[in-house]
Design an enzyme around this catalytic site. Structure first.
Site, short mmCIF file in Angstrom:
data_model
loop_
_atom_site.label_atom_id
_atom_site.label_comp_id
_atom_site.label_asym_id
_atom_site.label_seq_id
_atom_site.Cartn_x
_atom_site.Cartn_y
_atom_site.Cartn_z
N THR A 96 0.87 -1.18 0.00
CA THR A 96 0.00 0.00 0.00
C THR A 96 0.90 1.23 0.00
OG1 THR A 96 -1.67 -1.16 1.29
CG2 THR A 96 -1.82 1.24 1.25
N LYS A 171 -7.78 1.43 -2.92
CA LYS A 171 -7.42 1.02 -1.55
C LYS A 171 -7.60 2.19 -0.57
CE LYS A 171 -5.10 -1.09 1.80
NZ LYS A 171 -5.49 -2.27 2.50
N LYS A 246 -1.77 5.28 8.56
CA LYS A 246 -0.96 5.31 7.32
C LYS A 246 -1.88 5.51 6.11
CE LYS A 246 1.48 2.38 4.07
NZ LYS A 246 2.01 1.09 3.67
#
Ligand code: NAD
Length: 295
Positions: A96, A171, A246
């Protein structure tokens, strides 16, 4: 079956590489941590001394690294993957990372005549171990078609999101919804308690009403209504608050670069930063209800 190089054999990459071995692929792996190399070796991965060595004979390179800078270094740095792989290799980054890094590395791959996709995952360590991950894939049609059979060995649902970077976009958009909705559900349960409304009753009503969402019905932040949720095991992660922070920060970075207004995403990032800075970054992200309740 293909010769696969797997770089980044951590919590996610280790079991993903093991599933590639189980599916019959020949996997050469590299990680900076000796302990992770030992575990991968036990799972049938051939250990390499560098990312370049792992990539040298690979038809496919898969990476599962912490962040954008690691991905840039591993692919385009000196002694990196792109300098080592043969012509025609396929590159799959499952980490990611920020959309900009994903697009920059894909552009470098294109200039080197290599197919590349960004293919971040949803499903966590459980999904990585069970081979049930969801992959959100960004890249050209030909690259996607080549990547699909490799990803099938590690996941259940594989969606072609669009051009390079759209896997990462999917995502961070999904996880921004998740972060915001977890805070919303937490606030509702805290308010219900202060109004004398039983948590199970709120669940019974809201899970069948318009407040229904995944954060409530699959991952309820109060103990009781959803027995499998981390709230029932003292908010042991699961998906840590640090990882949620994050992803929320990546969403904010992408929003500011693209000019999109995401005020609730910004608020969610601030609240998760407060939670993490209070020493609770390793707690499951649903534990934010404790902070909202003033605990
Ligand atoms: P992790 O820290 O366990 O694993 C990352 C691995 O990369 C480490 O073993 C590290 O040694 C290795 N590494 C770092 N730099 C390297 C380099 N230059 N060369 C070789 N190896 C290097 O992290 P993780 O939990 O496996 O997460 C990996 C990625 O997956 C992250 O981008 C994360 O956001 C994403 N992700 C994680 C989860 C989860 O639940 N853990 C869920 C979805 C997505």
């Amino acid at each position: 079956m293909a010769n696969v190089a797997f770089i980044g054999l951590g919590n996610m990459g280790g079991p993903m590489a093991a599933n590639l071995v189980k599916a019959g692929h020949r996997v050469a792996g590299f990680d900076m941590m000796a302990e992770n190399l030992d575990k991968a070796k036990a799972a049938g991965v051939t250990v390499a001394v560098s990312a370049a060595e792992a990539a040298r004979d690979a038809e496919v390179v898969v990476t599962m690294l912490p962040a954008g800078q690691h991905v840039r270094d591993v692919y385009t740095g000196s002694g990196g993957v792109m300098a080592a792989v043969g012509k025609g290799a396929l590159l799959i980054d499952c980490s990611t990372v920020d959309v900009e890094s994903a697009r920059a590395v894909a552009k470098a791959a294109d200039e080197a005549g290599l197919d590349m996709v960004d293919a971040p995952v949803s499903g966590g360590v459980g999904g990585a171990t069970g081979g049930t991950l969801t992959f959100m894939v960004g890249g050209g049609d030909a690259a996607f078609q080549r990547a699909e059979p490799i990803l099938q060995a590690m996941g259940k649902t594989i969606v072609h999101a669009g051009a390079s970077g759209t896997g990462q976009a999917a995502k961070i958009c999904n996880n921004m919804i998740l972060g915001i909705s977890m805070i919303a559900v937490s606030e509702a349960f805290v308010l219900a308690k202060s109004l004398g409304l039983d948590a199970q009753k709120l669940f019974d009503i809201a899970s069948k009403s318009s407040g229904q969402c995944w954060s409530m019905t699959s991952y309820c932040p109060v103990p009781g209504p959803v027995p499998t949720s981390p709230a029932n095991r003292d908010y042991q992660a699961g998906f840590t608050a640090a990882m949620m922070l994050k992803d929320l920060r990546l969403a904010q970075q992408a929003a500011s670069q693209s000019g999109a207004a995401t005020p609730l995403g910004a608020e969610a990032a601030s609240l998760y930063a407060l939670f993490c800075n209070g020493g609770r970054s390793g707690v499951d992200f649903s534990g934010i209800i404790k902070m909202i309740a003033g605990e």
